[in-house]
Write a protein that holds these residues in place. Structure first.
Motif, PDB file in Angstrom:
ATOM      1  N   ALA A  34       0.873  -1.171   0.000  1.00  0.00           N
ATOM      2  CA  ALA A  34       0.000   0.000   0.000  1.00  0.00           C
ATOM      3  C   ALA A  34       0.905   1.214   0.000  1.00  0.00           C
ATOM      4  O   ALA A  34       1.696   1.412   0.918  1.00  0.00           O
ATOM      5  CB  ALA A  34      -0.891   0.010   1.234  1.00  0.00           C
ATOM      6  N   THR A  35       0.815   2.010  -1.057  1.00  0.00           N
ATOM      7  CA  THR A  35       1.693   3.169  -1.179  1.00  0.00           C
ATOM      8  C   THR A  35       0.872   4.402  -1.511  1.00  0.00           C
ATOM      9  O   THR A  35      -0.204   4.302  -2.103  1.00  0.00           O
ATOM     10  CB  THR A  35       2.779   2.915  -2.248  1.00  0.00           C
ATOM     11  N   GLY A  36       1.388   5.559  -1.098  1.00  0.00           N
ATOM     12  CA  GLY A  36       0.628   6.777  -1.332  1.00  0.00           C
ATOM     13  C   GLY A  36       1.253   7.984  -0.675  1.00  0.00           C
ATOM     14  O   GLY A  36       2.445   7.972  -0.327  1.00  0.00           O
ATOM     15  N   PRO A  37       0.466   9.029  -0.482  1.00  0.00           N
ATOM     16  CA  PRO A  37       0.980  10.314   0.014  1.00  0.00           C
ATOM     17  C   PRO A  37       1.596  10.219   1.404  1.00  0.00           C
ATOM     18  O   PRO A  37       1.256   9.341   2.206  1.00  0.00           O
ATOM     19  CB  PRO A  37      -0.261  11.210   0.039  1.00  0.00           C
ATOM     20  N   GLY A  38       2.479  11.177   1.690  1.00  0.00           N
ATOM     21  CA  GLY A  38       3.093  11.275   2.997  1.00  0.00           C
ATOM     22  C   GLY A  38       2.199  11.963   4.004  1.00  0.00           C
ATOM     23  O   GLY A  38       0.983  12.074   3.807  1.00  0.00           O
ATOM     24  N   SER A  39       2.816  12.472   5.066  1.00  0.00           N
ATOM     25  CA  SER A  39       2.058  12.974   6.211  1.00  0.00           C
ATOM     26  C   SER A  39       2.236  14.467   6.438  1.00  0.00           C
ATOM     27  O   SER A  39       2.058  14.946   7.551  1.00  0.00           O
ATOM     28  CB  SER A  39       2.465  12.201   7.464  1.00  0.00           C
ATOM     29  N   ALA A  40       2.582  15.210   5.402  1.00  0.00           N
ATOM     30  CA  ALA A  40       2.726  16.654   5.563  1.00  0.00           C
ATOM     31  C   ALA A  40       1.383  17.337   5.782  1.00  0.00           C
ATOM     32  O   ALA A  40       1.307  18.358   6.460  1.00  0.00           O
ATOM     33  CB  ALA A  40       3.408  17.263   4.337  1.00  0.00           C
TER      34      ALA A  40
END
Length: 380
Positions: A113-119
Motif C-alpha cells: 500500500a503506497t501513497g501520500p506522505g504525512s505533511a
C-alpha cells in the motif's frame, strides 16, 4: 502451469507449517496438497528442504513516490502547498522504474500500500500495487484503498508559518472538511438528476465521498497516544472507517486499542527517534499489541526503512517478544486485511494470487536466503 513440489508451507492461516505442493495456473493458486499430479509440460520447482511463504505485504509505505537517489526530483509523495488535498491520487505519483520496486520484490515484498506522505491533514488516496511492472495501471491490485490523513508533528512542522500550528487545529480542519463533504454529498444526492440543483463541483469534497460512504477508511498517521485517540474521536464523530498507522505509543495504550478494534500498522521502528513523538518506539510494541488482541501489521514506511527489509523488521519484533506466527501474519495476511486486499493476497490459499516466496530458512532471520519469488505465478 507451474507446481512447487515438496516445500515446507507456511500459509499464514495455519500455525503449523506442513509439507506439500502448490499448483499454479493462470497466475492463481489452483491447488495445495500432497503429491499433486501435474500434466506434461508443467514447470516444476523442487522445493525439497526449502520453506514456502506467501508474498510479503506492506500496509503503509511510499514506495515509488520517493525515488531512489533522486533528491528533490524524486520526491513526489507530499504536496507542500495545501494542507487539505484529498483530491490527490497516489497512483499518479508512482514511478514503476524506480530501483526500489525491484529491490522490494527481490526481498519477497510482492504487494504494498503506497501513497501520500504525512505533511498534510488530508493528503490523498493510497493504492495497493504489485511490486513488478512497467506501467502502474497494470500493477494495481485495488485503487483507492484509503484516504490519508495525518495528526501530530508533521502537519504542524510543515504548515506552522502558513495555516496550522497546533494539534487542535489539525483535528478541527479534518472535522470541518469531513462535515463540509457530507453536506456536499447530501445536497448532491437530493438534487438527483436535476443539474441545476447540484452543488458546484468541488474536487476536494468529491474525493471524500467514498470515505463518508465507508467504501474506504481514513488512513491516520498517528504516533503519539493523544493523536491516536484524536483520530478515533474524529472518526467516530464523523461516522467513518479508520485504520491507525505508525502507532508508536501503542504499547502504552494496548488494552484501549484492543477494545476499539481498529487495525494497527506499527513502524517504522528501526533507527533513531528523529522527533519527539517517536521517543517510545520499540520493537516490543507489535508483540504487546498482538497479545492484547489487536490486528497488527508491521511496516517499514519505506523509504524510512528500505522496503526489502520488511521481513527482518518482523524478525526484530520476534527477538523482542512477539510470537513468531503473529509476526508472520503481521507481514502477510494482517496487512492484506488492513488494506482490503485479503481476497487476493496475504496467504497461501486456493483461488488467491500466486504471490509466493521460497527461502532456505525463515525470512525473519538475516542469514536466510530467498531462493525464488513469484508474483502472479511468474518467477521474478
Amino acid at each position: 502451469m507451474l507446481c512447487i513440489k515438496n516445500g515446507l508451507i507456511h500459509d499464514a492461516v495455519n500455525r503449523e507449517a506442513y509439507k506439500g505442493d502448490i499448483l499454479v495456473e493462470n497466475g492463481k493458486i489452483s491447488a495445495i496438497g500432497r503429491d499433486i499430479s501435474v500434466t506434461e509440460g508443467t514447470e516444476i520447482i523442487d522445493a525439497e528442504g526449502l520453506q514456502v511463504y506467501p508474498g510479503f505485504v506492506e500496509a503503509h509505505c511510499h514506495l515509488g513516490l520517493d525515488n531512489y537517489a533522486c533528491g528533490f526530483e524524486g520526491d513526489d509523495y507530499n504536496e507542500m502547498t495545501d494542507i487539505i488535498c484529498p483530491q490527490l491520487h497516489g497512483c499518479d505519483g508512482i514511478y514503476p522504474q524506480d530501483p526500489t520496486l525491484k529491490m522490494a520484490a527481490e526481498g519477497g515484498v510482492t504487494c504494498v500500500a503506497t501513497g501520500p506522505g504525512s505533511a498534510n491533514v488530508l493528503g490523498g488516496t493510497f493504492v495497493a500495487i504489485k511490486t513488478v511492472g512497467k506501467r502502474v495501471d497494470k500493477m494495481i491490485v485495488k485503487d483507492p484503498i484509503a484516504m490519508k490523513c495525518a495528526f501530530g508533528e508533521n502537519p504542524k512542522r510543515c504548515y506552522c508559518d502558513k495555516s496550522c500550528s497546533c494539534r487542535m487545529d489539525i483535528a478541527s480542519k479534518l472535522r470541518e472538511t469531513l462535515k463540509r463533504a457530507r453536506d456536499y454529498m447530501e445536497r448532491k444526492e437530493m438534487a438527483g438528476e436535476d443539474i441545476s440543483k447540484r452543488p458546484v463541483y468541488d474536487p476536494k469534497l468529491e474525493a471524500l465521498i467514498p470515505v463518508l460512504k465507508k467504501e474506504i477508511p481514513l488512513k491516520a498517521h498517528a504516533h503519539r497516544a493523544d493523536d491516536i485517540f484524536s483520530a478515533i474521536r474524529v472518526a467516530k464523530e464523523c461516522d467513518v472507517r479508520l485504520t491507525l498507522e505508525h502507532v508508536t505509543d501503542g504499547s502504552l495504550i494496548a488494552e484501549e486499542l484492543a477494545e476499539e478494534n481498529y487495525p494497527v500498522a506499527v513502524g517504522p521502528t528501526f533507527g533513531h527517534a528523529t522527533k519527539l513523538e517517536l521517543i517510545n518506539k520499540s520493537f516490543e510494541t507489535p508483540g504487546i499489541l498482538a497479545k492484547a488482541g489487536c490486528q497488527v501489521s508491521i511496516i517499514t514506511d519505506s523509504p524510512v526503512i528500505p522496503q526489502q527489509y520488511l521481513a527482518l523488521c518482523a524478525g526484530f519484533a520476534v527477538q523482542s517478544g512477539m510470537d513468531e506466527f503473529d509476526a508472520l501474519k503481521a507481514i502477510t495476511i494482517n496487512p492484506a486485511r488492513h488494506i482490503g486486499v485479503d481476497n487476493r493476497v496475504g496467504s497461501l490459499e486456493v483461488g488467491k494470487d500466486a504471490d509466493i516466496v521460497i527461502a532456505d530458512g525463515s525470512p525473519l532471520i538475516s542469514t536466510t536466503r530467498i531462493v525464488k519469488v513469484l508474483i502472479d505465478g511468474n518467477i521474478i
